[in-house]
Scaffold this motif. Structure first.
Motif, short mmCIF file in Angstrom:
data_model
loop_
_atom_site.label_atom_id
_atom_site.label_comp_id
_atom_site.label_asym_id
_atom_site.label_seq_id
_atom_site.Cartn_x
_atom_site.Cartn_y
_atom_site.Cartn_z
N ARG A 225 1.41 -6.47 10.85
CA ARG A 225 2.87 -6.42 10.75
C ARG A 225 3.20 -5.49 9.59
N LEU A 226 3.66 -4.30 9.93
CA LEU A 226 3.83 -3.23 8.96
C LEU A 226 5.31 -2.96 8.68
N HIS A 227 5.58 -2.51 7.45
CA HIS A 227 6.92 -2.04 7.06
C HIS A 227 6.78 -0.59 6.63
N PHE A 228 7.64 0.28 7.20
CA PHE A 228 7.66 1.69 6.83
C PHE A 228 9.08 2.12 6.51
N GLU A 229 9.21 3.16 5.66
CA GLU A 229 10.47 3.87 5.51
C GLU A 229 10.35 5.17 6.29
N ILE A 230 11.38 5.45 7.10
CA ILE A 230 11.31 6.57 8.04
C ILE A 230 12.60 7.38 7.95
N LEU B 198 0.84 -1.19 0.00
CA LEU B 198 0.00 0.00 0.00
C LEU B 198 0.88 1.24 0.00
N GLU B 199 0.25 2.38 -0.27
CA GLU B 199 0.97 3.65 -0.17
C GLU B 199 0.08 4.66 0.54
N GLY B 200 0.70 5.41 1.45
CA GLY B 200 0.00 6.50 2.11
C GLY B 200 0.39 7.85 1.53
N SER B 201 1.55 7.88 0.85
CA SER B 201 2.03 9.16 0.33
C SER B 201 2.90 8.92 -0.89
N ARG B 202 3.21 10.00 -1.59
CA ARG B 202 4.17 10.01 -2.68
C ARG B 202 5.09 11.20 -2.49
N GLY B 203 6.29 11.08 -3.07
CA GLY B 203 7.27 12.14 -2.92
C GLY B 203 8.03 11.98 -1.61
N CYS B 204 8.77 13.01 -1.24
CA CYS B 204 9.61 12.96 -0.04
C CYS B 204 9.67 14.35 0.59
N ASP C 126 5.81 3.99 0.83
CA ASP C 126 6.14 5.41 0.87
C ASP C 126 7.65 5.59 1.05
N ASN C 127 8.22 6.55 0.34
CA ASN C 127 9.65 6.80 0.47
C ASN C 127 10.02 7.40 1.82
N ILE C 128 9.04 7.97 2.50
CA ILE C 128 9.27 8.48 3.85
C ILE C 128 7.91 8.60 4.53
N LEU C 129 7.84 8.21 5.78
CA LEU C 129 6.58 8.22 6.51
C LEU C 129 6.17 9.65 6.83
N ASP C 130 4.90 9.97 6.60
CA ASP C 130 4.34 11.27 6.96
C ASP C 130 4.38 11.40 8.48
N MET C 131 5.07 12.42 8.99
CA MET C 131 5.17 12.59 10.44
C MET C 131 3.80 12.83 11.06
N GLY C 132 2.85 13.32 10.29
CA GLY C 132 1.51 13.51 10.81
C GLY C 132 0.78 12.21 11.08
N TYR C 133 1.28 11.10 10.57
CA TYR C 133 0.65 9.81 10.80
C TYR C 133 0.92 9.25 12.20
N PHE C 134 1.91 9.80 12.91
CA PHE C 134 2.22 9.25 14.23
C PHE C 134 1.04 9.41 15.19
N ASP C 135 0.50 10.61 15.27
CA ASP C 135 -0.58 10.86 16.22
C ASP C 135 -1.96 10.51 15.66
N THR C 136 -2.00 9.98 14.46
CA THR C 136 -3.28 9.65 13.83
C THR C 136 -3.33 8.17 13.46
N VAL C 137 -2.69 7.82 12.35
CA VAL C 137 -2.74 6.44 11.86
C VAL C 137 -2.10 5.47 12.85
N LEU C 138 -0.86 5.77 13.28
CA LEU C 138 -0.15 4.83 14.16
C LEU C 138 -0.81 4.73 15.52
N LYS C 139 -1.26 5.85 16.05
CA LYS C 139 -1.93 5.81 17.35
C LYS C 139 -3.21 4.99 17.27
N SER C 140 -3.97 5.14 16.19
CA SER C 140 -5.21 4.36 16.04
C SER C 140 -4.91 2.88 15.89
N LEU C 141 -3.88 2.54 15.09
CA LEU C 141 -3.53 1.13 14.93
C LEU C 141 -3.08 0.52 16.25
N ALA C 142 -2.36 1.30 17.06
CA ALA C 142 -1.89 0.79 18.35
C ALA C 142 -3.05 0.48 19.28
#
Length: 643
Positions: A353-358, A276-282, A330-346
């Motif tokens: 089991r997720l793989h991200f580029e950070i 999947l992709e959440g973003s494009r670009g960097c 995604d070539n780099i994780l959107d920092m805005g996803y920490f308090d939204t997507v990641l917090k909800s998944l937690a």
């Protein structure tokens, strides 16, 4: 229209094609009938039966040999319809009217580390490739669709070209379309210009351009499209001036892939994953483009899907396909996803089991949130452990921050994948000597997969700006060995280029590679962990380079220094913050260094011990692989309703 979208060798076999999944959605929305055919799995089954192909054989082409071009070379005979090697060219010859002699290419593979078995595999695969292409095209021609689309990324060019050429011979009425990363910018125009059996090439993002092509009408109005006029002349439209907004990035459809994989011999080779992709670009590259990186191609501008939309997409596709492993590209994780997507998944009762580029300068609590959300693996783009070299790369991190990322990720139960790169203009031997001396300190942390010289990639600053230190001479050798095209056309087609080497080399590069190999070998049995409780710190060590097992810190100065070095700090900063100053700090730094507790870069120190809770599990994952600790997907999802 009836459309077949093809995913050719050497596409990955453990994930569906994100590109074709998106185009499937786009074309069906426009009212067309779409079939995605995974010809890479067709090849796996055919080659396993006829030639004894195994997973290591396939992955040699799909993963290991990209910078040597073995996958594309293996299908070049099928592309050109014969396998008689034409006369090669000398390095000074500027024409390439024919393939380079086989022997020259095998020498190229050997010089780049290929084994005799891998060279034999490459030649044997080239011998069988035409039969596979003929079989595939025969099946397509039995009930020809209106249009066949190919996605080509990494080493999918010649297999796709070979199939398109033969299909056009058999069924001239079938329209052929290319797209994908290998078609970006001038590469796509060169493909269209040099291979007349390609009717169209879509350059750039396809969500809008592909449906517009299917509609017909004024083709000159479709951004990025390469098409032919009535005389057959190739015309390349101007690329889109702005990238697609997040709302236009479609959710992929993966119908059929997992059923096809289940029926393939590859089902016994790999564990299936969603992609999947959440973003494009960097977002970092918009400000500071890493000097060696060409991955974002012609579109660096960062844009991401709204967090709620991306979260819903992840959960819906996991439920639909009954899979928990999710590779986010995604070539780099959107920092805005920490308090939204990641917090909800937690907070959800779903064991993804997720793989991200950070980016590597995340803090400890951010790695913990990654781990709690299900991020089993991250790729932080570490690349080097010398601050000087990292500054040359324009990475925006220090060597100590990279080591901190390795330490804090492991403390959070997240594994790290990375490569050690060298060969940068301006780097000095001591940038590596100092690191090599310290690598035994780090043997308990995730090692790089290897050490290698950087490649010069199209779209990177090193390609676009020769003043940064590289005088590019010509496309990499494998292009001349693969394509029967003039040098000028190869220069437009190629992604990887040659230039005189810069930076370290020779004995020092060999010592770096050997030190990394030692790290890889010792990592499974190395441990350095600590527990901080009840006014003391207890450290446990199993790294072979240090002969102590347990050390207990109770001295107030040692406790203070150890805790302060959770972050990179200089000796002067420590002296200013610890009672007693330099007189008490310096002996502690000397003792900690002798125990192998510190990484030192420039004037900064960092303690490298991992919080104790996760180290045993991390070793089990490294020894046995993810599948050994992964619950069966269907068992978990049967027990959990994803809302």
């Amino acid at each position: 229209m009836r459309i077949v979208l093809l995913h050719m060798p050497w596409g990955a076999i453990d994930v569906p094609s994100l590109a074709l999944g998106i185009l499937h959605t786009a074309a069906e929305r426009a009212g067309h009938q779409v079939e995605v055919r995974y010809a890479n799995l067709d090849f796996v089954d055919w080659a396993a039966e006829t030639a004894g192909f195994g997973v290591d054989d396939y992955q040699y082409f799909s993963e290991k040999s990209y910078f040597q071009g073995a996958g594309d070379w293996a299908f070049a005979g099928a592309l050109y319809g014969d396998d008689a090697p034409a006369p090669g060219t000398e390095d000074g010859d500027d024409s390439t009217d024919g393939a380079v002699e086989f022997a020259s290419y095998f020498e190229h593979l050997a010089a780049n580390g290929a084994s005799e078995q891998e060279i034999a595999l490459t030649r044997a695969t080239r011998a069988i490739a035409p039969a596979f292409i003929a079989r595939l095209v025969e099946e397509l021609a039995a009930d020809p669709p209106d249009l066949v689309g190919f996605t080509t990324t990494f080493q999918q060019n010649t297999a796709s070209l070979a199939a398109a050429r033969l299909l056009k011979q058999r069924c001239p009425q079938v329209r052929t379309v290319f797209g994908g990363a290998n078609c970006d910018g001038p590469q796509g125009a060169a493909l269209h210009r040099n291979f007349p059996f390609l009717d169209y090439v879509v350059r750039g993002e396809g969500e809008a351009a592909f449906p517009a092509l299917l509609e017909g009408g004024d083709l000159s109005a479709v951004p990025g499209l390469c098409w032919r006029d009535g005389s057959g002349k190739s015309t390349a439209n101007e690329m889109a001036k702005r990238p697609l907004p997040p709302a236009a990035i479609l959710t992929p459809r993966y119908d059929g892939f997992f059923e096809r994989l289940d029926a393939s011999v590859a089902a016994g080779w790999v564990d299936p994953k969603l992609v999947l992709e959440g973003s494009r670009g960097c977002w970092w590259g918009e400000k500071h483009h890493c000097t060696f990186c060409g991955l974002n191609g012609s579109s660096m501008e960062f844009r991401s899907k709204p967090p709620a939309d991306f979260l819903a997409e992840v959960l819906a596709l996991a439920e639909r396909h009954q899979l928990l492993d999710v590779y986010v590209v995604d070539n780099i994780l959107d920092m805005g996803y920490f308090d939204t997507v990641l917090k909800s998944l937690a907070e959800l009762p779903v064991d993804l089991r997720l793989h991200f580029e950070i980016k590597a300068n995340l803090r400890r609590h951010q790695f913990q949130l990654l781990g709690d959300s299900g991020a089993a693996q991250v790729q932080p783009g570490i690349e080097n452990l010398s601050t000087r070299v990292l500054r040359i790369m324009d990475k925006g991190v220090t060597g100590c921050q990279n080591v901190r990322a390795l330490r804090d990720a492991q403390s959070a139960g997240v594994s790290v994948t990375w490569n050690y790169l060298y060969g940068f203009p301006g780097e000095q031997p001591d940038d590596y000597e100092s690191v090599i001396r310290q690598l035994p300190v780090l043997h308990h942390l995730d090692p790089p997969t290897g050490a290698g010289r950087i490649a010069i990639e199209r779209f990177s600053p090193y390609f676009d700006r020769p003043e940064l230190g590289f005088a590019i001479t010509r496309p990499a050798f494998q292009y001349r060995a693969t394509y029967r095209l003039p040098e000028s056309e190869l220069a437009e087609l190629a992604y990887v280029f040659t230039a005189p080497p810069r930076g370290i080399g020779g004995d020092l590069a060999e010592r770096l590679s050997a030190a990394v190999d030692t790290w890889l070998a010792r990592f499974p049995d190395s441990r350095l962990s600590y527990r901080d409780a009840d006014g003391r710190i207890v450290l446990v060590n199993t790294r072979p380079g240090y002969d102590w097992r347990v050390v207990e810190l109770t001295d107030p100065v040692e406790l203070a220094v150890f805790r302060l070095l959770a972050q990179p700090r200089s000796a002067a900063t420590l002296a200013a913050r610890v009672a007693g100053g330099a007189a008490v700090v310096e002996p502690v730094l000397e003792r900690f260094t002798a125990l192998g507790l510190l990484f030192h870069d420039g004037d900064s120190f960092l303690q490298v011990a991992v919080e104790s809770d996760n180290q045993v599990l991390m070793r089990m994952q490294h020894r046995h692989g993810p599948a050994a600790v992964r619950p069966r997907t269907e068992e978990v999802l049967d027990a959990v309703t994803i809302g």
